[in-house]
Scaffold this active site. Structure first.
Site, PDB file in Angstrom:
ATOM      1  CG  ASP A  92     -80.977  -2.966  -4.110  1.00  0.00           C
ATOM      2  OD1 ASP A  92     -81.936  -2.372  -4.637  1.00  0.00           O
ATOM      3  OD2 ASP A  92     -80.510  -4.030  -4.561  1.00  0.00           O
ATOM      4  CG  ASP A 127     -85.982  -2.955  -9.173  1.00  0.00           C
ATOM      5  OD1 ASP A 127     -85.839  -2.840  -7.938  1.00  0.00           O
ATOM      6  OD2 ASP A 127     -85.163  -3.561  -9.893  1.00  0.00           O
ATOM      7  CB  CYS A 280     -52.122 -14.397  -0.081  1.00  0.00           C
ATOM      8  SG  CYS A 280     -53.919 -14.503  -0.222  1.00  0.00           S
TER       9      CYS A 280
HETATM   10  N1  GUN Z   1     -79.863  -6.590  -6.839  1.00  0.00           N
HETATM   11  C1  GUN Z   1     -79.561  -7.539  -7.745  1.00  0.00           C
HETATM   12  N2  GUN Z   1     -80.407  -7.464  -8.804  1.00  0.00           N
HETATM   13  C2  GUN Z   1     -81.252  -6.445  -8.546  1.00  0.00           C
HETATM   14  C3  GUN Z   1     -82.339  -5.857  -9.283  1.00  0.00           C
HETATM   15  O1  GUN Z   1     -82.694  -6.283 -10.379  1.00  0.00           O
HETATM   16  N3  GUN Z   1     -82.967  -4.792  -8.692  1.00  0.00           N
HETATM   17  C4  GUN Z   1     -82.574  -4.295  -7.474  1.00  0.00           C
HETATM   18  N4  GUN Z   1     -83.209  -3.252  -6.963  1.00  0.00           N
HETATM   19  N5  GUN Z   1     -81.557  -4.835  -6.779  1.00  0.00           N
HETATM   20  C5  GUN Z   1     -80.906  -5.885  -7.316  1.00  0.00           C
HETATM   21 ZN    ZN Z   2     -54.461 -13.140  -1.959  1.00  0.00          ZN
END
Ligand code: GUN
Ligand code: ZN
Length: 646
Positions: A92, A127, A280
């Site tokens: 990400d 973004d 568990c």
């Molecule tokens: N992780 C959680 N929400 C978002 C998002 O809107 N954009 C990006 N790039 N990562 C995220």
């Molecule tokens: Zn469990």
């Protein structure tokens, strides 16, 4: 460029797969969020893979980039070495940190170049996170900026690229963002939804997924950023999400919360060994509660992760079994917001219907919301068209279309007019001759979901009971039944022509139901448990000239004609839509460009998807010129049902 292959489907969910440099990802898949710093990651990703079956993970390139210690190492060794995982890694970009902290210090080009450098399998564009509260104009401007960044990212990135879909709660902006992402991305990553998920705002989530739907290219996988609670996986998959990622297994563990597919349990109150998962079972929960905090968190994180991955596996199995609606409704029963979200599917039915399978192996309908599934809405719409101009129905009790009942049921009134019986079903009266069609024919649930009203006692149509039988009512009813199901599939003119040839039927020895339509010993159609006729090669040949263009047809590219003629599967890249009303599971006439019938195929893809998937099968051939001819001297028993042992 990604090659996403669809293997099975249900709702808008797809069982599919695509290849990355570090291996295949099978969808729907959960990519657990892994901290790039091993010191801060309580479950090592290799353990996630070996013990829990996680096939792919996601980590933050931004956190890695920001770390003065890890960044130089990552640039040399690559992200796989740093996090310790040899399978597919998605990274990400830092947009979430922008949401959480208001800002990020890195530029979009720079973070993309960094993701390239560290050898990620799927990079993500940086973004602009649009909040649910963002006004339309601002959401639109942010989305356009994300698109500018995505365009530059596409030029800079040869490998797989996830392009976020933003737009807040504004349907038009979501749609536009989905269209832009579809032009540039390999993975379409729906973002800006974490606040909705955290606040259980499922109806709004459903609305925005439906709003984006027409813009999302069907041949690309859809990712949902931050969907991490197992209660929502079936729901999200049903609305077309192929990939999830989340750190919630750990976030919940840190607040002593245990995740289950039906909700969350505060561990502090647990006195019973109420989880049977293998973790568990080894260390019962009351015992875990006596352990030091760090140990507890690790146990809970492991339990939560196992629960999440198991639920995604259940979702995949449900897609295989055609039971995803059932699973989603079951999960929705756990939370009113999910139930409300599921009802949004009714408003989005027109987006569900094109990829709605023509039938499923069964229709389990325990909850009243089942009467609102797209399969029902489509059935009722077609029924309305079928009934237009026909005389009203005479109420009658429900009965099977079998000789023992039909032979004693008057087919005409005293003036010689056909009597049209309507039988009660959970979705209202349905003409008797159509009452065995999917979904009402295999409805497995209460007869009625109405409350307050007494269930109407089954009653005979009294005024017709006194009518004399004119002769062989069974023959009349059989014709009427065949005429109805042939017309349902092929239209009135084709149905009339086939009936004019006076075909015979084959009935199941055990149940008496029609199983085949036969002419001169040759099977023309088999009749499925969904009540629909499926043509054999002989049947399709007879039927083909009776079907006006483009009814029931799929066009086969010249390159594939020889293969399809021989009975090989039709691949998506050689298929073009003709009849847009067909859907997955439909039997289609596969034709060349001069409308020559090459074969009969069973569709996996919907018409709007044909040719767009670059990989995989569009239709499996079920009958072709060299299929073994189903001609026998004896009256055919087709197909044989199991006769119970006596
Ligand atoms: N992780 C959680 N929400 C978002 C998002 O809107 N954009 C990006 N790039 N990562 C995220
Ligand atoms: Zn469990």
């Amino acid at each position: 460029m990604i090659e996403f292959e669809l293997l099975e489907r249900d709702g808008l969910a797809r069982l599919g797969r695509f290849t990355t440099p570090h291996g295949v990802i099978e969808t729907p898949a959960l990519l657990p969020v892994v901290h790039p710093d091993r010191e801060r990651q309580p479950i090592p990703p290799e353990v996630m893979r070996q013990e829990f079956g996680a096939k792919a993970i996601i980590t933050s390139s931004y956190i890695l980039w920001r770390s003065p210690v890890l960044r130089p190492r990552a640039e040399v060794e690559g992200v796989h070495k740093i996090v310790g995982f040899d399978g597919p890694i998605m990274t990400d970009s830092g947009a979430f940190q922008q949401h959480a902290y208001g800002d990020v210090e890195v530029g979009a080009d720079e973070i993309l170049a960094f993701q390239n450098l560290i050898g990620t399998d799927i990079a993500t564009v940086l973004d602009l996170f649009t909040e649910p509260s963002t006004e339309e104009a601002a959401a639109s401007a942010a989305t356009e900026e994300t698109a500018v960044r995505a365009r530059r990212a596409r030029e800079a990135r040869p490998g797989l690229l996830a392009v976020p879909v933003q737009g807040g709660l504004h349907p038009a902006v979501r749609l536009r963002s989905a269209e832009l992402a579809s032009e540039l991305g390999d993975v379409l990553a729906v973002g800006g939804v974490v606040p909705l998920l955290e606040q259980y705002r499922f109806p709004e989530l459903a609305r925005l997924l439906i709003a984006a739907r027409p813009g999302l290219a069907p041949q690309l996988p859809v990712h949902l950023f931050g969907a991490g609670h197992p209660v929502s996986f079936a729901f999200a998959a049903l609305f077309g999400v192929d990939l999830f990622d989340s750190s919630s297994y750990l976030k919940f563990a840190r607040r002593d919360a245990l995740m289950f597919p039906w909700g969350t349990v505060d561990a502090a109150g647990i006195r019973e060994a109420m989880c049977a998962c293998w973790l568990c079972a080894d260390l019962p929960l009351p015992e875990v509660m006596r352990r030091p905090a760090e140990e507890r968190v690790v146990h809970f994180a492991r339990h939560n992760l196992l629960t999440c991955l198991t639920e995604v596996a259940r979702v995949r199995q449900a897609i295989r079994d055609g039971q995803l609606w059932e699973l989603a409704e079951e999960r929705a029963a756990a939370h009113p917001a999910l139930a409300a979200g599921l009802l949004q599917a009714v408003r989005g039915a027109r987006w569900f219907v094109p990829s709605e399978p023509e039938s499923r192996p069964g229709f389990r309908a325990t909850l009243p919301s089942a009467t609102l599934r797209p399969a029902v809405i489509r059935f009722l719409a077609r029924l309305g068209a079928w009934q237009a101009g026909r005389e009203p129905n005479v109420p009658h009790r429900r009965m099977a279309l079998v000789p023992s009942s039909l032979a004693r049921l008057p087919a005409f009134d005293l003036d010689g007019r056909p009597i049209r019986y309507g039988v009660p079903t959970p979705v209202g009266p349905v003409p008797l001759e159509l009452s065995e069609l999917y979904p009402i024919g295999c409805w497995n649930g209460p007869d009625s979901y109405a409350t307050g009203e007494p269930r109407s006692a089954p009653r005979e149509a009294e005024e017709t009971e006194r009518l004399p039988l004119r002769g062989d009512e069974l023959v009349l009813w059989t014709e009427r039944h065949l005429g109805a199901i042939l017309e349902w599939q092929y239209g009135a003119p084709a149905s009339a022509e086939i009936l004019a040839e006076h075909p015979d039927v084959v009935r199941s020895r055990r149940t008496g139901r029609v199983r085949g339509i036969v002419k001169d010993g040759a099977v023309w159609f088999t009749v499925g448990t969904d009540g629909l006729p499926y043509p054999t090669w002989q049947g399709a040949r007879r039927l083909h000239p009776l079907l006006e263009l483009p009814r029931r047809r799929v066009l086969v590219d010249a390159d594939a004609v020889p293969f399809v003629t021989e009975g090989r599967s039709l691949f998506s890249r050689f298929a073009r839509p003709l009849d847009r009303a067909l859907g997955p599971g439909s039997s289609a006439h596969l034709v060349d460009d001069s409308d020559r019938l090459l074969a009969v195929g069973r569709l996996l893809l919907a018409p709007h998807e044909l040719g767009r998937f670059r990989r995989g099968v569009a239709a499996v051939v079920t009958a072709h010129a060299r299929s073994p001819p189903p001609i026998t001297e004896e009256p055919v028993e087709f197909p044989q049902e199991d006769v119970p042992p006596t």
